[in-house]
Design an enzyme around this catalytic site. Sequence first.
Site, short mmCIF file in Angstrom:
data_model
loop_
_atom_site.label_atom_id
_atom_site.label_comp_id
_atom_site.label_asym_id
_atom_site.label_seq_id
_atom_site.Cartn_x
_atom_site.Cartn_y
_atom_site.Cartn_z
N GLU A 9 0.78 -2.27 13.04
CA GLU A 9 0.67 -3.73 12.96
C GLU A 9 0.85 -4.43 14.30
OE1 GLU A 9 3.70 -4.26 10.05
OE2 GLU A 9 2.32 -3.94 8.38
N LYS A 49 3.24 0.85 16.34
CA LYS A 49 4.40 0.80 15.45
C LYS A 49 4.47 2.08 14.62
CE LYS A 49 6.42 -1.90 11.72
NZ LYS A 49 6.24 -2.97 10.75
N GLN A 50 3.32 2.50 14.10
CA GLN A 50 3.33 3.63 13.15
C GLN A 50 2.00 4.37 13.19
OE1 GLN A 50 3.76 0.39 10.21
NE2 GLN A 50 2.74 1.76 8.80
N TRP A 62 0.84 -1.22 0.00
CA TRP A 62 0.00 0.00 0.00
C TRP A 62 0.86 1.26 0.00
CZ3 TRP A 62 -1.64 2.86 4.88
CH2 TRP A 62 -0.72 2.67 5.93
N ASP A 63 2.15 1.10 0.30
CA ASP A 63 3.10 2.21 0.29
C ASP A 63 2.99 3.02 -1.01
OD1 ASP A 63 3.91 0.09 1.97
OD2 ASP A 63 5.98 0.78 2.02
C1 BGC Z 1 5.03 -1.47 7.61
C2 BGC Z 1 3.97 -1.52 6.53
C3 BGC Z 1 4.63 -1.30 5.20
C4 BGC Z 1 5.76 -2.30 4.99
C5 BGC Z 1 6.51 -2.04 3.71
C6 BGC Z 1 6.11 -2.47 7.31
O1 BGC Z 1 7.12 -2.37 8.25
O2 BGC Z 1 4.47 -1.70 8.85
O3 BGC Z 1 2.98 -0.56 6.76
O4 BGC Z 1 3.70 -1.40 4.18
O5 BGC Z 1 6.67 -2.20 6.05
O6 BGC Z 1 7.09 -0.77 3.72
#
Ligand code: BGC
Length: 711
Positions: free
Chosen positions: A460, A561-562, A318-319
């Site tokens: 996550e 995490k984010q 999804w990035d």
């Molecule tokens: C992140 C995801 C991301 C993926 C690829 C993961 O560490 O939590 O949101 O899509 O990395 O960049």
Amino acid sequence: MIHLNRKISDVGFSKDNIDHLGNKYLIGNGYMGIRGTAEEYTAELHPAINLSGVYDRAPGKWRESVNAPNGLYCLLHADGERLALPEKEPRFHEQSLDLAAGLHGRRTLWRVGETGVTVESERFASMADPHAILQRYVVSVDREAELTLDSGIDSEVWDINGGHFSSVSLTEREGILSAECRTIEQGIVVTVLVGEKAPVVGETVKEGGKLLKRYRFRAEPLVSYVFEKTVTVCTSRDEDAVGLPTMLDYEEAKRRHTACWDRIWYRSEVQIEGDDEAELALNYSIYHLNCIAPRSGGVRSIPARGLSGQVYKGAIFWDTEMFMFDYFLFTDPDVAKRLLRYRITTLPGAMEKAAEYGWRGAFYAWESQEGGLDACTDYNITDVFTGRPVRTYFRDKQVHVSAAMVYALVRYLEVTGDRSVLREGGNRMLLECARFYHSLLVRYVGRDFYEIHDVVGPDEYHERVNNNAYTNRMARFTLEQAACLLRDDPICTEEERLGFLEAAKRLKVPQPDPETGLIEQFDGYFRLEDASVETLRSRLIDPREYWGGADGVASHTQVNKQADVAAMLGMFPEDYPTDVMEKNWLYYEPRTEHGSSLSACMFALLACYIGRPDYAYPLFMKSAQQDYLPGSKLWLGLIFIGGTHPAAAGGAWMVASRGFAGLSIRNGCPAASKPQLPEGWARLRFRILCRGKSYLVTATAEKTLIEEEQT
Ligand code: BGC
């Protein structure tokens, strides 16, 4: 405007920096990415010519992208001594990148007895000829010396889950070295041809997996011995790879290549008056985005680690749609359309995945490879303590990914006004994404609203939660957009369309608490232990431990995490008053580990929306310098995750445009709210394209001016 004349360089050599510099000095042209490694490096030092959209699965291993044989390989001996980093300590070493022209440079001086031997090289992945890499390797000495240069192809490539070739054939035909390799799973033929121009005659030798031209000569002092090569890379999948030239004139090829970069920079360069460091960081990010943008050939998109290697299986996340898309949309809508096409073409894969879990519609892959195949496994992390795979829920529960496709599609329609994409399958993609969310809805008896249960949000670390604010808001967006854009479209009945509308209205999206203004990230989040990020860090037994999952240090706490609620607010700032956004920024930011490179830019964007560029600035810099500075996270459990971070690069552009400059699109026209320039920024300036028109955007402390330009 084009002022960009930037060369970045690192002087000195340290073994510990090899991986970081491999990412930092990447070159690429969308067809392939070439890590910034020295010519003499072999597999253990991670050189790579990483191919976009070519995947293979070695028996029993994860499916990942394929690295082509290294046609850039060169190794020098002087008076019998092997001159190779890292074992032979250099007297001087510099690695450089000319961002304006996409040129990688290297200069190394070694001492052999009394003799100084200098190697200078330059290479580029041609933007004009997507299958060509050109390299110039120049040797000089300050005293007479016996030199041997081995230059050719090293077929023993670096793989994370390899090897990927069932057969490798090394041959020479009419002076052209060739490696022809067949992938295991699908039998794709990857061919690398090397044509060389040398000042002396060489003999062809085969040594292990290397096919080389060996040039032996007595070098005179103060003479430059110039070796040039054209490395041609293609696969049996490439329709445009017929009759490719095997030897290009270096200077002529360079002229055509730099002319392409000039055009890119004309549209892309960002000027920041008053902050050279930020200006460089942002343009550096833009450089990387352009190295990996699909501009030619088949159906391709951009993987999460760009074309820097096989990390995250070379897969598309999804990035691309949520973080990188905006940049291309405003500077090169053709690339944006290609990115959408990738998702439209891979719709069957997404529908298959939805069906696999018993849902309707399209559930896009968490880690998408060709055909939309989800490369993510159910056991996607390896436990540090036991070495055993851990059950993760990235693949089956991150349902927010489908909405990212719709978000990008709608942005594309808004900014370009080009509705052809709907007719070319965008409408079907939208419909199937809406059907997917519709089928996920849960309604308790006696309640008049819908919920979405058992998901993993962008954060996550908390798995299988109910009513994740970001997921539900994005699902609502998808349902609303389908109801709106599919009106009168025969692929959707009126009954179904009205069903989407009703679902969108009744879907629960967690709202701000009337007293605190806080939005609960998911049901029950506020009841979790309120520990700090630092406390959790102190609880780690091994620094590489995974913080999420059943037993992770963060799972039962409020540490994220984010960006999650912050991502929702950043994407839908019009939904909430500023004080609500501010309260949530202040609550969630300190509770976020920023363990993903996607996090900082979302918080930075939200900080701009609450009028706090001072909060935004360090987070913006963190995004923009993610690959420029060392220190990126390298491990997730026992999985290596080093590589470039194009989502952070795209996120930085998004912060500069939507955040600092206040850019938005209203009724198909670019508009701007009050700029939020960081302290010391006198002026922020960049170009955008909107509905076929070019605009110059100039933000100063008082106001953002958007002027239409003649194209
Ligand atoms: C992140 C995801 C991301 C993926 C690829 C993961 O560490 O939590 O949101 O899509 O990395 O960049």
